[in-house]
Design a protein around this motif. Structure first.
Motif, PDB file in Angstrom:
ATOM      1  N   GLY A   1       0.798  -1.256   0.200  1.00  0.00           N
ATOM      2  CA  GLY A   1       0.070   0.024   0.086  1.00  0.00           C
ATOM      3  C   GLY A   1       0.819   1.331   0.177  1.00  0.00           C
ATOM      4  O   GLY A   1       0.556   2.198  -0.695  1.00  0.00           O
ATOM      5  N   PHE A   2       2.007   1.195   0.507  1.00  0.00           N
ATOM      6  CA  PHE A   2       3.038   2.281   0.610  1.00  0.00           C
ATOM      7  C   PHE A   2       3.492   2.638  -0.608  1.00  0.00           C
ATOM      8  O   PHE A   2       3.453   3.699  -1.329  1.00  0.00           O
ATOM      9  N   TRP A   3       3.852   1.598  -1.432  1.00  0.00           N
ATOM     10  CA  TRP A   3       4.360   1.597  -2.529  1.00  0.00           C
ATOM     11  C   TRP A   3       3.198   2.094  -3.776  1.00  0.00           C
ATOM     12  O   TRP A   3       3.673   3.043  -4.569  1.00  0.00           O
ATOM     13  N   LYS A   4       2.074   1.959  -3.386  1.00  0.00           N
ATOM     14  CA  LYS A   4       1.167   2.462  -4.325  1.00  0.00           C
ATOM     15  C   LYS A   4       0.791   3.833  -4.094  1.00  0.00           C
ATOM     16  O   LYS A   4       0.724   4.675  -4.977  1.00  0.00           O
ATOM     17  N   VAL A   5       0.945   4.211  -2.725  1.00  0.00           N
ATOM     18  CA  VAL A   5       0.862   5.773  -2.492  1.00  0.00           C
ATOM     19  C   VAL A   5       1.943   6.506  -3.008  1.00  0.00           C
ATOM     20  O   VAL A   5       1.806   7.691  -3.788  1.00  0.00           O
ATOM     21  N   LEU A   6       3.477   5.953  -3.016  1.00  0.00           N
ATOM     22  CA  LEU A   6       4.446   6.652  -3.566  1.00  0.00           C
ATOM     23  C   LEU A   6       4.118   6.935  -4.991  1.00  0.00           C
ATOM     24  O   LEU A   6       4.512   7.634  -5.702  1.00  0.00           O
ATOM     25  N   LYS A   7       3.761   5.728  -5.761  1.00  0.00           N
ATOM     26  CA  LYS A   7       3.845   5.649  -7.183  1.00  0.00           C
ATOM     27  C   LYS A   7       2.493   6.600  -7.866  1.00  0.00           C
ATOM     28  O   LYS A   7       2.667   7.444  -8.763  1.00  0.00           O
ATOM     29  N   ASP A   8       1.366   6.531  -7.059  1.00  0.00           N
ATOM     30  CA  ASP A   8       0.029   7.396  -7.429  1.00  0.00           C
ATOM     31  C   ASP A   8       0.190   8.736  -7.225  1.00  0.00           C
ATOM     32  O   ASP A   8      -0.328   9.601  -7.818  1.00  0.00           O
ATOM     33  N   SER A   9       0.855   9.250  -5.924  1.00  0.00           N
ATOM     34  CA  SER A   9       0.790  10.494  -5.678  1.00  0.00           C
ATOM     35  C   SER A   9       2.056  11.232  -5.058  1.00  0.00           C
ATOM     36  O   SER A   9       2.236  12.532  -5.499  1.00  0.00           O
ATOM     37  N   ILE A  10       2.911  10.647  -4.360  1.00  0.00           N
ATOM     38  CA  ILE A  10       3.998  11.421  -3.996  1.00  0.00           C
ATOM     39  C   ILE A  10       5.152  11.358  -5.213  1.00  0.00           C
ATOM     40  O   ILE A  10       5.534  12.748  -5.444  1.00  0.00           O
ATOM     41  N   LEU A  11       5.503  10.364  -5.644  1.00  0.00           N
ATOM     42  CA  LEU A  11       6.613  10.665  -6.876  1.00  0.00           C
ATOM     43  C   LEU A  11       5.882  11.504  -7.811  1.00  0.00           C
ATOM     44  O   LEU A  11       6.769  12.342  -8.533  1.00  0.00           O
ATOM     45  N   PRO A  12       4.839  11.442  -8.561  1.00  0.00           N
ATOM     46  CA  PRO A  12       4.183  12.259  -9.443  1.00  0.00           C
ATOM     47  C   PRO A  12       4.560  13.748  -9.070  1.00  0.00           C
ATOM     48  O   PRO A  12       4.953  14.526  -9.771  1.00  0.00           O
ATOM     49  N   ASN A  13       4.256  14.036  -7.640  1.00  0.00           N
ATOM     50  CA  ASN A  13       4.513  15.629  -7.332  1.00  0.00           C
ATOM     51  C   ASN A  13       5.877  16.001  -7.262  1.00  0.00           C
ATOM     52  O   ASN A  13       6.295  17.071  -7.661  1.00  0.00           O
ATOM     53  N   ILE A  14       6.685  14.869  -6.678  1.00  0.00           N
ATOM     54  CA  ILE A  14       8.247  15.281  -6.849  1.00  0.00           C
ATOM     55  C   ILE A  14       8.614  15.505  -8.032  1.00  0.00           C
ATOM     56  O   ILE A  14       9.519  16.482  -8.242  1.00  0.00           O
ATOM     57  N   LEU A  15       8.113  14.890  -9.126  1.00  0.00           N
ATOM     58  CA  LEU A  15       8.677  14.837 -10.556  1.00  0.00           C
ATOM     59  C   LEU A  15       8.270  16.155 -11.331  1.00  0.00           C
ATOM     60  O   LEU A  15       8.522  16.541 -12.310  1.00  0.00           O
TER      61      LEU A  15
END
Length: 275
Positions: free
Chosen positions: A82-96
């Motif tokens: 679940g953590f990796w899904k959150v990372l892929k769906d919202s955190i990393l797109p924001n960072i990028l």
């Protein structure tokens, strides 16, 4: 085997600090005691005094073995999917969305499964070449193991299940070859990873990051050391950048809690909002 007394543990930590310049005095005492007890059983030492004597000889190789046993190195790929899904769906797109080169720090990276998981996520997002990763650990031997990217084949069933629950684009075996009883991961995945030996206990800020992951490390520290490490992470983050800790860890109680907001409470992701 005799029970280990607090005074003996104190003697042990003082010796280690004096001889090897590693400070274990702020590790959670119950956890540290359990690890020392296990080490005595492995080496069949009748008492902690024998261990203290062995370490007092300043044998660097033995100390590295001691370090590997005392620092907990149990991990898996895509742990907590679940953590990796959150990372892929919202955190990393924001960072990028940032124009600058993106930097991620895996603090306490252990044997590297988390780093390879991150590299796979970024590869599938077609963002791997935009990101520089620093992977650090206190233990030189475990860093060398992580660099190799070789893991027991028997672990791949669990890792594959985690990857499926994370909803990866392929199958995990896309990224490794079987050699004997090992899964050997594609070294190209970690072409932008800098592996370093770094001690969170007395470490200082050495760069500024967009995301820091320190998951399931601070549970082994007492409150004073957790505070100290969280201050280091705060100092090491750009404003509006992210910190991810383990599912049993929290920033709510710490001295710098007001400098972060909760982004995802279930997966323990925070954002720095104040310098």
């Amino acid at each position: 085997m005799q029970d280990i007394e607090i005074a003996q543990l104190k003697k042990l930590t003082e010796l280690i600090q004096g001889r090897f310049d590693y400070d274990f005095s702020n590790y959670a005492m119950s956890s540290f005691k359990r690890r020392v007890q296990r080490l005595l059983e492995i080496y069949k030492y009748p008492s902690i005094e024998v261990l203290i004597q062995k370490l007092s000889e300043k044998d660097e190789r033995f100390f590295q073995e001691f370090l590997s046993e005392i620092t907990v190195n149990v991990t898996e790929m895509f742990r907590d999917p679940g953590f990796w899904k959150v990372l892929k769906d919202s955190i990393l797109p924001n960072i990028l969305l940032n124009e600058r080169p993106i930097k991620i720090w895996h603090a306490g990276c252990s044997s590297g499964e988390e780093v390879f998981s991150m590299a796979i996520v970024l590869q599938e997002m077609k963002a791997l070449d935009r990101v520089q990763i620093v992977a650090s650990d206190i233990d030189t031997a475990i860093i060398n193991k992580a660099k190799e990217g070789k893991y027991p084949i028997k672990n791949m069933e669990l890792n594959q299940k985690n990857y499926e629950r994370y909803e990866g684009s392929h199958t995990l075996s896309t990224y490794y070859k079987e050699e004997g009883n090992k899964a050997v991961f594609d070294k190209n995945l970690v072409r932008n990873v800098q592996w370093i030996v770094h001690n969170l206990v007395d470490g200082t800020a050495f760069d500024t990051f967009d995301l820091i992951l320190c998951r399931n490390v601070m549970i082994y520290f007492n409150q004073q050391l957790q505070n100290q490490v969280l201050k280091l992470f705060h100092e090491s983050l750009h404003k509006y950048s992210y910190l991810a800790v383990g599912s049993k860890e929290s920033l709510i109680w710490c001295e710098i809690a007001n400098k972060f907001i909760i982004v995802n409470n279930e997966e323990k992701v925070y954002k720095k909002v104040k310098d």
